[in-house]
Design an enzyme around this catalytic site. Structure first.
Site, short mmCIF file in Angstrom:
data_model
loop_
_atom_site.label_atom_id
_atom_site.label_comp_id
_atom_site.label_asym_id
_atom_site.label_seq_id
_atom_site.Cartn_x
_atom_site.Cartn_y
_atom_site.Cartn_z
CG MET A 141 -2.45 -11.48 10.63
SD MET A 141 -1.97 -9.93 11.00
CE MET A 141 -3.13 -9.13 11.91
CB THR B 185 4.46 -6.80 4.59
OG1 THR B 185 3.27 -7.56 4.96
CG2 THR B 185 5.15 -7.12 3.44
NE ARG C 291 -11.97 -30.02 23.40
CZ ARG C 291 -12.04 -29.33 24.44
NH1 ARG C 291 -10.91 -28.46 24.79
NH2 ARG C 291 -12.98 -29.55 25.42
CG ASP D 255 0.78 -9.98 5.14
OD1 ASP D 255 0.61 -10.62 6.28
OD2 ASP D 255 -0.17 -9.00 4.87
N GLY E 114 0.74 -1.13 0.11
CA GLY E 114 0.02 -0.09 0.08
C GLY E 114 1.05 1.21 0.04
NE ARG F 279 -13.80 -26.26 22.82
CZ ARG F 279 -14.48 -27.46 22.88
NH1 ARG F 279 -15.05 -27.57 21.64
NH2 ARG F 279 -15.00 -27.78 23.93
O1 F6P Z 1 0.31 -6.15 7.64
C1 F6P Z 1 -0.66 -6.98 6.85
C2 F6P Z 1 -1.81 -7.56 7.59
O2 F6P Z 1 -1.10 -8.08 8.84
C3 F6P Z 1 -2.59 -8.65 7.08
O3 F6P Z 1 -2.22 -10.00 7.03
C4 F6P Z 1 -3.85 -8.53 7.99
O4 F6P Z 1 -5.01 -9.07 7.17
C5 F6P Z 1 -3.89 -6.92 8.23
O5 F6P Z 1 -2.52 -6.41 8.12
C6 F6P Z 1 -4.52 -6.32 9.24
O6 F6P Z 1 -4.54 -5.34 9.44
P1 F6P Z 1 -5.22 -4.15 10.61
O7 F6P Z 1 -4.08 -3.66 11.22
O8 F6P Z 1 -5.97 -3.20 9.94
O9 F6P Z 1 -5.89 -5.05 11.41
#
Ligand code: F6P
Length: 351
Positions: free
Chosen positions: A174, A130, A167, A132, A110, A271
């Protein structure tokens, strides 16, 4: 930016943008410390792009940054809700008013998509960030190793209670559009299944896999699922929307839905656990610290050499430089037949 007669760069701005990632404070400490030895002043911009529009800054001296590399978060603050689109002129003018010769930005997709709008007008350096791990142009981003560690530690811990109670526990990680976290964290902890956004899963195959384990006498299982994963021909679950964010939809709920399905369809008590922002909140691992230290120093080397429109990236095992446009490309997904997928299959992990 400010035209200076000095042959040396003397003052730059630094901002952190997008969701925070463990290691951001390390980048800040490394840049400020190494810049100081080169007599370069670093003006921190607060809360990402918002700080530029609202002219909120903090001059970074040793007092602000000393020892910060051990802490998650970012001492400058950040935002994943602000972008430059439609306000390009204001952004460039405000930045000029800070009396800086260029901008160093640590951010994710972004942040760099936004910066591409002013890249022709502002001297820029980029630091990819990131949890991610899906930013184009670099083989790995800092924060990813730390996030995988949180996932792996959680799965390893949850195995005890899963087995105690016979279980299945479904752990949600994320990863909106990419499965790097669930794959890395899931592999490191030998999760029994790893479900990723890039690979919609077959409910029928998952059911047979779980029944096979149950019939073989396994007491408990731990499955790892990314928030953006979905079964074949189904859509991703949106938990809520964040207005003003470049990516409005926030995913969530897949682990809960899956654990209900496992109880009902497979007949195995289940769970779920959502790891959420814990994945962004642990102190950076040594790997992430080393990466951010090296990237920060490399940024200062580029400043010494007056090199702009470049990014510091990790490629083929080393920290190196690349055109900043390389960070402005589409997200880097887990390739369909990545060798980690094959490793998972060989370990009898459902993937
Ligand atoms: O940094 C990326 C991320 O961690 C994504 O994996 C996750 O969906 C998102 O940010 C969550 O963002 P926020 O901080 O707005 O909840």
């Amino acid at each position: 930016m400010t035209k200076t007669k000095s042959p040396q760069i003397r003052r730059i701005a630094l901002l952190t943008g997008g969701g925070d990632a463990p290691g951001l404070n390390g980048v800040i400490e490394s840049i400020v410390r190494s810049a100081k030895t080169s007599q370069i002043e670093v003006l921190g911009i607060l809360d990402g792009f918002e700080g530029v529009f609202e002219k909120r800054t903090l001059l970074l001296t040793e007092n602000e940054i000393w020892g910060q590399h051990t802490r998650a978060g970012t001492l400058l603050g950040t935002s994943n809700k602000s972008f430059i689109q439609g306000r390009e002129k204001e952004f460039v003018a405000n930045l000029k008013s800070f009396g800086v010769e260029g901008l160093v930005a640590a951010g994710g997709d972004g942040t760099f998509a936004s910066l591409s709008r002013i890249a022709n007008e502002v001297p820029l350096l980029g630091v990819p960030k990131t949890i991610d791990n899906d930013l184009a142009g670099t083989d790995v981003t800092f924060g990813y190793d730390t996030a995988c560690g949180v996932v792996a530690d959680s799965i390893d811990a949850l195995r005890a209670t899963a087995e105690a109670h016979r279980r299945v526990i479904v752990v949600e990680t994320m990863g909106r559009t990419t499965g790097w976290i669930v794959l890395g964290g899931g592999l490191a902890s030998y999760a029994d299944a790893i479900l990723m956004p890039e690979r919609p899963f077959s409910r029928a195959k998952l059911k047979s896999f779980l029944l096979e384990k149950k019939n073989a006498g396994r007491r408990g299982l731990v499955l790892a699922v990314a928030e953006g994963a979905a079964a074949e021909n189904e859509t991703v679950q949106v938990a809520f929307r964040v207005e003003g964010s470049p990516q409005k939809d926030r995913y969530g709920g897949v682990a809960q839905a899956l654990s209900r399905w496992i109880e009902e369809v497979v007949g195995w008590e289940s769970r779920h656990v959502v790891l959420g922002h814990l994945q962004r909140s642990s102190p950076p691992t040594t790997t992430d610290r080393f990466l951010t230290l090296t990237m920060g120093v490399e940024i200062t080397r580029m400043l010494q050499q007056k090199i702009w429109q470049q990014a510091v990236v990790y490629r083929n095992g080393i920290v190196t430089r690349a055109p900043i446009q390389d960070l402005m490309q589409a997200a880097r997904l887990v390739p369909r037949e990545h060798h980690w997928i094959e490793n998972a299959r060989m370990l009898d992990i459902f993937v």
